[in-house]
Design a protein around this motif. Structure first.
Motif, PDB file in Angstrom:
ATOM      1  N   LEU A  22       0.834  -1.203   0.000  1.00 55.54           N
ATOM      2  CA  LEU A  22       0.000   0.000   0.000  1.00 55.54           C
ATOM      3  C   LEU A  22       0.868   1.252   0.000  1.00 55.54           C
ATOM      4  O   LEU A  22       0.647   2.186  -0.776  1.00 55.54           O
ATOM      5  N   LYS A  23       1.876   1.276   0.860  1.00 56.86           N
ATOM      6  CA  LYS A  23       2.767   2.449   0.948  1.00 56.86           C
ATOM      7  C   LYS A  23       3.482   2.689  -0.383  1.00 56.86           C
ATOM      8  O   LYS A  23       3.541   3.824  -0.864  1.00 56.86           O
ATOM      9  N   GLU A  24       4.033   1.642  -0.989  1.00 57.54           N
ATOM     10  CA  GLU A  24       4.786   1.784  -2.241  1.00 57.54           C
ATOM     11  C   GLU A  24       3.900   2.203  -3.401  1.00 57.54           C
ATOM     12  O   GLU A  24       4.390   2.709  -4.401  1.00 57.54           O
ATOM     13  N   ASN A  25       2.603   2.020  -3.279  1.00 59.35           N
ATOM     14  CA  ASN A  25       1.678   2.427  -4.328  1.00 59.35           C
ATOM     15  C   ASN A  25       0.998   3.751  -4.026  1.00 59.35           C
ATOM     16  O   ASN A  25      -0.020   4.096  -4.624  1.00 59.35           O
ATOM     17  N   GLY A  26       1.559   4.504  -3.075  1.00 57.13           N
ATOM     18  CA  GLY A  26       1.114   5.874  -2.841  1.00 57.13           C
ATOM     19  C   GLY A  26      -0.023   6.044  -1.850  1.00 57.13           C
ATOM     20  O   GLY A  26      -0.558   7.144  -1.728  1.00 57.13           O
ATOM     21  N   PHE A  27      -0.410   4.998  -1.139  1.00 60.91           N
ATOM     22  CA  PHE A  27      -1.492   5.135  -0.165  1.00 60.91           C
ATOM     23  C   PHE A  27      -0.934   5.655   1.151  1.00 60.91           C
ATOM     24  O   PHE A  27       0.107   5.198   1.626  1.00 60.91           O
ATOM     25  N   ALA A  28      -1.635   6.600   1.736  1.00 65.40           N
ATOM     26  CA  ALA A  28      -1.197   7.207   2.988  1.00 65.40           C
ATOM     27  C   ALA A  28      -1.365   6.213   4.142  1.00 65.40           C
ATOM     28  O   ALA A  28      -2.268   5.376   4.143  1.00 65.40           O
ATOM     29  N   ALA A  29      -0.494   6.339   5.128  1.00 62.04           N
ATOM     30  CA  ALA A  29      -0.583   5.496   6.316  1.00 62.04           C
ATOM     31  C   ALA A  29      -1.819   5.871   7.117  1.00 62.04           C
ATOM     32  O   ALA A  29      -2.251   7.027   7.130  1.00 62.04           O
ATOM     33  N   GLY A  30      -2.385   4.893   7.796  1.00 62.14           N
ATOM     34  CA  GLY A  30      -3.540   5.138   8.662  1.00 62.14           C
ATOM     35  C   GLY A  30      -3.099   5.624  10.028  1.00 62.14           C
ATOM     36  O   GLY A  30      -1.901   5.727  10.312  1.00 62.14           O
ATOM     37  N   PRO A  31      -4.054   5.898  10.910  1.00 62.19           N
ATOM     38  CA  PRO A  31      -3.726   6.445  12.222  1.00 62.19           C
ATOM     39  C   PRO A  31      -3.112   5.416  13.175  1.00 62.19           C
ATOM     40  O   PRO A  31      -2.537   5.777  14.193  1.00 62.19           O
ATOM     41  N   ARG A  32      -3.232   4.111  12.873  1.00 60.65           N
ATOM     42  CA  ARG A  32      -2.644   3.090  13.751  1.00 60.65           C
ATOM     43  C   ARG A  32      -2.115   1.932  12.893  1.00 60.65           C
ATOM     44  O   ARG A  32      -2.397   1.836  11.702  1.00 60.65           O
ATOM     45  N   GLU A  33      -1.397   1.034  13.553  1.00 59.10           N
ATOM     46  CA  GLU A  33      -0.793  -0.102  12.851  1.00 59.10           C
ATOM     47  C   GLU A  33      -1.874  -1.014  12.276  1.00 59.10           C
ATOM     48  O   GLU A  33      -2.923  -1.214  12.874  1.00 59.10           O
ATOM     49  N   LEU A  34      -1.581  -1.581  11.113  1.00 60.06           N
ATOM     50  CA  LEU A  34      -2.509  -2.469  10.427  1.00 60.06           C
ATOM     51  C   LEU A  34      -2.663  -3.774  11.211  1.00 60.06           C
ATOM     52  O   LEU A  34      -1.670  -4.382  11.626  1.00 60.06           O
ATOM     53  N   THR A  35      -3.912  -4.192  11.426  1.00 65.44           N
ATOM     54  CA  THR A  35      -4.186  -5.457  12.104  1.00 65.44           C
ATOM     55  C   THR A  35      -5.124  -6.289  11.228  1.00 65.44           C
ATOM     56  O   THR A  35      -5.814  -5.758  10.349  1.00 65.44           O
ATOM     57  N   ALA A  36      -5.167  -7.600  11.504  1.00 64.39           N
ATOM     58  CA  ALA A  36      -6.041  -8.492  10.735  1.00 64.39           C
ATOM     59  C   ALA A  36      -7.501  -8.085  10.906  1.00 64.39           C
ATOM     60  O   ALA A  36      -8.286  -8.143   9.954  1.00 64.39           O
ATOM     61  N   ASP A  37      -7.889  -7.659  12.108  1.00 67.29           N
ATOM     62  CA  ASP A  37      -9.269  -7.249  12.356  1.00 67.29           C
ATOM     63  C   ASP A  37      -9.652  -6.004  11.552  1.00 67.29           C
ATOM     64  O   ASP A  37     -10.815  -5.820  11.205  1.00 67.29           O
ATOM     65  N   ALA A  38      -8.677  -5.165  11.257  1.00 66.91           N
ATOM     66  CA  ALA A  38      -8.953  -3.910  10.552  1.00 66.91           C
ATOM     67  C   ALA A  38      -9.088  -4.090   9.045  1.00 66.91           C
ATOM     68  O   ALA A  38      -9.586  -3.199   8.357  1.00 66.91           O
ATOM     69  N   LEU A  39      -8.662  -5.229   8.512  1.00 72.62           N
ATOM     70  CA  LEU A  39      -8.663  -5.417   7.055  1.00 72.62           C
ATOM     71  C   LEU A  39     -10.048  -5.279   6.436  1.00 72.62           C
ATOM     72  O   LEU A  39     -10.189  -4.729   5.348  1.00 72.62           O
ATOM     73  N   ASP A  40     -11.084  -5.783   7.103  1.00 71.22           N
ATOM     74  CA  ASP A  40     -12.439  -5.695   6.542  1.00 71.22           C
ATOM     75  C   ASP A  40     -12.914  -4.254   6.413  1.00 71.22           C
ATOM     76  O   ASP A  40     -13.741  -3.945   5.549  1.00 71.22           O
ATOM     77  N   GLY A  41     -12.404  -3.359   7.240  1.00 72.02           N
ATOM     78  CA  GLY A  41     -12.847  -1.963   7.213  1.00 72.02           C
ATOM     79  C   GLY A  41     -12.050  -1.084   6.275  1.00 72.02           C
ATOM     80  O   GLY A  41     -12.356   0.093   6.098  1.00 72.02           O
ATOM     81  N   ILE A  42     -11.045  -1.637   5.635  1.00 72.42           N
ATOM     82  CA  ILE A  42     -10.196  -0.833   4.747  1.00 72.42           C
ATOM     83  C   ILE A  42     -10.818  -0.784   3.362  1.00 72.42           C
ATOM     84  O   ILE A  42     -11.200  -1.801   2.788  1.00 72.42           O
ATOM     85  N   ARG A  43     -10.922   0.400   2.819  1.00 71.35           N
ATOM     86  CA  ARG A  43     -11.425   0.599   1.455  1.00 71.35           C
ATOM     87  C   ARG A  43     -10.318   1.289   0.653  1.00 71.35           C
ATOM     88  O   ARG A  43      -9.780   2.304   1.079  1.00 71.35           O
ATOM     89  N   VAL A  44     -10.003   0.722  -0.474  1.00 72.68           N
ATOM     90  CA  VAL A  44      -8.988   1.308  -1.343  1.00 72.68           C
ATOM     91  C   VAL A  44      -9.701   2.245  -2.294  1.00 72.68           C
ATOM     92  O   VAL A  44     -10.550   1.824  -3.073  1.00 72.68           O
ATOM     93  N   VAL A  45      -9.363   3.521  -2.200  1.00 74.54           N
ATOM     94  CA  VAL A  45      -9.955   4.540  -3.057  1.00 74.54           C
ATOM     95  C   VAL A  45      -8.829   5.256  -3.791  1.00 74.54           C
ATOM     96  O   VAL A  45      -7.704   5.299  -3.306  1.00 74.54           O
ATOM     97  N   PRO A  46      -9.113   5.821  -4.954  1.00 72.74           N
ATOM     98  CA  PRO A  46      -8.059   6.532  -5.678  1.00 72.74           C
ATOM     99  C   PRO A  46      -7.493   7.663  -4.829  1.00 72.74           C
ATOM    100  O   PRO A  46      -8.212   8.350  -4.117  1.00 72.74           O
ATOM    101  N   GLY A  47      -6.216   7.801  -4.895  1.00 75.74           N
ATOM    102  CA  GLY A  47      -5.536   8.861  -4.153  1.00 75.74           C
ATOM    103  C   GLY A  47      -4.542   9.554  -5.047  1.00 75.74           C
ATOM    104  O   GLY A  47      -4.597   9.456  -6.270  1.00 75.74           O
TER     105      GLY A  47
END
Length: 155
Positions: A22-47
């Motif tokens: 995600l980082k290498e493709n230009g997506f900004a970091a979120g407010p906290r570390e990525l967890t398995a539980d958080a994956l369902d709530g992540i939406r990839v949108v154009p940036g």
């Protein structure tokens, strides 16, 4: 992943791989570390696209200059523009044309010009796309695109 042993790494390793992609493709970091539980709530949108890296040795670049043969049977781009990062062509499409730059001050040796029948373009303003190779006191380029911009080096 990995090949031959799928699913053998721990969840934290797979999460690190996803975060890195995600980082290498230009997506900004979120407010906290990525967890398995958080994956369902992540939406990839154009940036915003990731800015191109600075131009250096082995950068893929576009240059416009005057094609000139030398007595040593090498070909040069003289009065060449500053190299600019090349934008790869979309699959199935052609690369965007580079606007002719005003004459520059660079001289760049074209490593593999003989494969492009350069005699027919001697003295023409040419657009060259390829890999920039920086050596002490000189610059060279390999060629992946070789197109005439104007039939002379003078406007």
């Amino acid at each position: 992943m990995p090949r031959g042993a799928p699913g053998s790494l721990g969840d934290n390793v797979y999460l690190d791989v996803v975060a890195h992609l995600l980082k290498e493709n230009g997506f900004a970091a979120g407010p906290r570390e990525l967890t398995a539980d958080a994956l369902d709530g992540i939406r990839v949108v154009p940036g915003r696209p990731k800015p191109p890296p600075p131009i250096g040795d082995f950068s893929y670049v576009d240059v416009v200059g005057c094609l000139t043969g030398s007595p040593q049977h090498t070909w040069m781009l003289t009065q060449a523009s500053e190299p600019i990062a090349a934008v790869p062509a979309a699959p199935g499409g052609s690369a965007p044309a580079v606007a002719p730059a005003s004459p520059g001050t660079r001289t760049i040796q074209l490593v593999d010009a003989m494969a492009y029948a350069p005699d027919a373009h001697n003295g023409h303003t040419m657009h060259v796309r390829g890999l920039l190779i920086t050596l002490p006191g000189q610059q060279r380029m390999t060629i992946s695109t070789f197109e005439m911009v104007r039939p002379s080096c003078h406007e």
